[in-house]
Design a protein around this motif. Structure first.
Motif, mmCIF file in Angstrom:
data_model
loop_
_atom_site.group_PDB
_atom_site.id
_atom_site.type_symbol
_atom_site.label_atom_id
_atom_site.label_comp_id
_atom_site.label_asym_id
_atom_site.label_seq_id
_atom_site.Cartn_x
_atom_site.Cartn_y
_atom_site.Cartn_z
ATOM 1 N N ARG A 373 0.815 -1.215 0.000
ATOM 2 C CA ARG A 373 0.000 0.000 0.000
ATOM 3 C C ARG A 373 0.854 1.274 0.000
ATOM 4 O O ARG A 373 0.486 2.269 -0.617
ATOM 5 C CB ARG A 373 -0.911 0.013 1.230
ATOM 6 C CG ARG A 373 -2.077 -0.946 1.137
ATOM 7 C CD ARG A 373 -3.049 -0.745 2.286
ATOM 8 N NE ARG A 373 -4.294 -1.471 2.045
ATOM 9 C CZ ARG A 373 -5.435 -1.221 2.688
ATOM 10 N NH1 ARG A 373 -5.491 -0.279 3.606
ATOM 11 N NH2 ARG A 373 -6.517 -1.921 2.409
ATOM 12 N N TRP A 386 -8.537 5.501 -4.521
ATOM 13 C CA TRP A 386 -8.187 4.428 -3.601
ATOM 14 C C TRP A 386 -9.316 3.403 -3.420
ATOM 15 O O TRP A 386 -9.075 2.198 -3.393
ATOM 16 C CB TRP A 386 -7.732 4.980 -2.252
ATOM 17 C CG TRP A 386 -7.360 3.856 -1.323
ATOM 18 C CD1 TRP A 386 -7.985 3.476 -0.182
ATOM 19 C CD2 TRP A 386 -6.297 2.894 -1.519
ATOM 20 N NE1 TRP A 386 -7.378 2.372 0.360
ATOM 21 C CE2 TRP A 386 -6.344 1.998 -0.442
ATOM 22 C CE3 TRP A 386 -5.324 2.730 -2.498
ATOM 23 C CZ2 TRP A 386 -5.450 0.934 -0.312
ATOM 24 C CZ3 TRP A 386 -4.426 1.665 -2.374
ATOM 25 C CH2 TRP A 386 -4.492 0.784 -1.292
ATOM 26 N N GLU A 390 -9.055 -0.632 -4.046
ATOM 27 C CA GLU A 390 -9.448 -1.676 -3.087
ATOM 28 C C GLU A 390 -10.492 -2.615 -3.687
ATOM 29 O O GLU A 390 -10.391 -3.835 -3.560
ATOM 30 C CB GLU A 390 -9.997 -1.033 -1.813
ATOM 31 C CG GLU A 390 -8.927 -0.554 -0.852
ATOM 32 C CD GLU A 390 -9.497 -0.285 0.527
ATOM 33 O OE1 GLU A 390 -10.361 0.612 0.644
ATOM 34 O OE2 GLU A 390 -9.070 -0.967 1.483
ATOM 35 N N ASP A 395 -5.294 -5.478 -2.433
ATOM 36 C CA ASP A 395 -4.646 -6.217 -1.343
ATOM 37 C C ASP A 395 -4.651 -7.733 -1.537
ATOM 38 O O ASP A 395 -4.102 -8.459 -0.709
ATOM 39 C CB ASP A 395 -5.342 -5.896 -0.015
ATOM 40 C CG ASP A 395 -5.087 -4.464 0.417
ATOM 41 O OD1 ASP A 395 -3.952 -3.985 0.263
ATOM 42 O OD2 ASP A 395 -6.045 -3.819 0.910
#
Lengths: 441, 131
Positions: A373, A386, A390, A395
């Protein structure tokens, strides 16, 4: 690698030839086929690169990483956080995922938008859109490419478009910060005076002499907030960033230091509750007593080494949230500095106790989240992307990172990593005669 | 009359005329670090850690130990950087010529040995103090 090398020689000189520091930079730049580590308004725009451009950049990046990492190569084990383990898996994760997210970012704001974004490092303090990320957002994933090649996941000529995307991403960020010329700190004499003169002046104007109790308060604040920044960011240097030295009138110079204290992106951010997002210290020194350099990840080293003994003036600003405007920075008085230092002290101990109980693999997974990140989160947040990152699985651990995990976190990791990190194997060249490997820019 | 014997040499993190004297304590696990900082003689202790990363020793840094010795690492390592900010004398990648063996076969002074750190030059030196 099959050929025998003189390890001691390779630890003294990169590939047995190029030394560390300014002299090493001079020599290796002199040997590059073209000066592609310099950026121009024209050459940061193409999305495809020639072999000569790519290989010049890779050659310099390999020396640059060696130069940077040599002093810490024997840093050794943590005992608390398996940092080398999570960093190396992160490199593979970044190589596997960053190109897609960088394309989303560039598609959204364009090359000129990216240049404007990188100018943030000239106009603001307490921001992670900074010189460290200019370097890390390209060099780290491209090091992941080298590890992937070394592990046999693909060859050096595969994924060329991804390599081009990441090289140009880093060069565009560097160009936004510095304009024409070299973008690596190692090629800029290890000086990082990133802030524009008017921004710097507005900060330096508020320094005050530091003596007696105010000096003690300042030094405790500096040490305690820096340690907390390391802890919050899983023992990596993402929690701090120095710029400078800035030459001032009357034989003085300044270092401007950010400590990031409340990065809310992480599940453990509760230990930072109530703290400002970042604090920024201006520290003024007499230049006849001490000299300073700043490295690629914005850490100051000085001669003599006890630089804080010469600290003469200072001031601390707080940036309450990541998006707090520069016009709303506030100066901290001694009472609030003491209060923040105390909160950081407690937060560090709280985080330590949590980490002491966490399983190793869980800490590696947390560390990958931090390290992946950290180099894109602030850029994506600033342009409103952002949440999209996501939602698109930023991630999610890539299958190549999963494959690399047991190798890079096990007992044979050092055998693999030493040649990659220190002998130049991390940046294998592309080959001109490979099918599809040589395209005009 | 006390005597001093040079038993260890490493890389000095920052130069200072500060006299760092204390009793040795080797800290090998996070639990040992947490237990240690609750003890009364923290400020009179020179701690030894294996690695050069900073987070492992962070409670000891904040508690104000007399000095730090590491068996690995360099001034550019995170622990080197932080010991400088805390102004705690620190000698890194130290090799000892005399002492006991750790579980991994490293030679270090025994816990409770009194030492003095000399950090006045680029090399850091560890002297064993004996009455």
């Amino acid at each position: 690698m099959t050929e025998e090398i003189d390890v001691q020689l390779y630890l003294q000189k990169f590939q047995g030839k190029y030394p560390q520091g300014v002299e090493g930079d001079r020599q290796i730049r002199g040997d590059l086929p073209i000066p592609f580590i310099d950026t121009t308004d024209q050459d940061i725009r193409p999305s495809t690169l020639t072999d000569e451009q790519i290989n010049s950049w890779l050659t310099y990046a390999a020396w640059n990483l060696w130069d940077f990492i040599l002093g810490r190569a024997s840093e050794g084990e943590s005992g608390l956080i398996p940092r080398q383990e999570y960093e190396t898996v992160s490199f593979v994760q970044q190589w596997s995922t960053y190109p897609r997210f960088v394309r989303i970012l560039v598609d959204e704001i364009g090359v000129d938008g990216l240049l404007d974004l990188a100018k943030t490092s000239r106009r603001e303090v307490g921001t992670k859109i900074n010189v460290t990320r200019n370097w890390a957002a390209s060099v780290c994933p491209i090091l992941g490419r080298g590890i992937a090649v070394d592990l046999g996941f693909h060859d050096a000529n595969s994924k060329r478009e991804d390599l081009e995307e990441l090289i140009q991403f880093g060069r565009r960020l560097q160009h936004g910060t510095w304009g024409d010329g070299p973008g690596f700190v190692s090629a800029r004499g290890y000086q990082v005076p990133a802030l524009d003169a008017d921004v710097l002046a507005s900060l330096v104007d508020q320094v005050r002499p530091l003596e007696g109790q105010s000096l003690k308060t300042f030094r405790r604040f500096n040490a305690t907030t820096e340690l907390f920044g390391f802890m919050l960011h899983y023992d990596c240097r993402a929690g701090m960033a120095d710029t400078g030295p800035y030459r001032l009138p009357d034989g003085r110079f300044a270092i401007v230091r950010d400590h990031f204290l409340n990065e809310t992106a992480y599940p453990w951010a509760g230990v930072a509750e109530g703290l400002p997002y970042a604090v920024s210290q201006v520290m003024v020194f007499p230049e006849d007593k001490v000299t300073a350099t700043v490295n690629e990840i914005q850490t100051t080293f000085t001669r003599p080494t006890n630089y804080l003994d010469f600290l003469a003036e200072g001031v601390v600003f707080a940036r309450q949230h990541m998006d707090t405007p520069m016009s709303q920075l506030r100066v901290l008085d001694d009472a609030e500095m003491t209060s923040i230092a105390e909160a950081c002290h407690k937060g560090t101990l709280a985080m330590y106790r949590i980490l002491a109980r966490k399983p190793r693999d869980e800490k590696i997974r947390d560390g990958i989240m931090v390290y992946t990140r950290e180099f894109l989160l602030s850029h994506a947040s600033r342009v409103g992307l952002w949440d999209k990152f996501e939602a698109e699985g930023f991630d999610t651990l890539h299958e190549n990172a999963t494959r690399a995990w047991p190798v890079l976190t096990g007992g044979k990791a050092q055998e693999i990593l030493t040649p990659v990190l220190l002998f130049g194997n991390g940046f294998p060249a592309v080959q001109a005669d490979h099918a599809g490997g040589n395209r005009p820019a | 009359m006390s005597t001093e014997t040079l038993v260890g040499t490493g890389i000095n993190v920052f130069t200072s005329d500060t006299v760092a004297v204390g009793k040795i304590r080797f800290l090998d696990t996070p639990d040992e670090v947490l237990d240690f900082i609750e003890e009364p003689d923290v400020a009179e202790t020179v701690v030894i850690s294996r690695g050069g990363t900073t987070t492992f020793m962070s409670p000891a840094l904040m508690a104000g130990v007399a000095g730090l010795i590491t068996l690995q690492g360099a001034p550019e390592s995170h622990l080197g950087i932080l010991s400088r900010e805390f102004s705690i004398p620190c000698v890194m990648s130290t090799t000892f010529t005399d002492g006991i063996q750790t579980g991994r076969g490293e030679t270090i002074p025994a816990d409770g040995s009194r030492v003095r750190l000399d950090i006045s030059g680029d090399k850091g030196q560890v002297f064993l103090l004996e009455d």
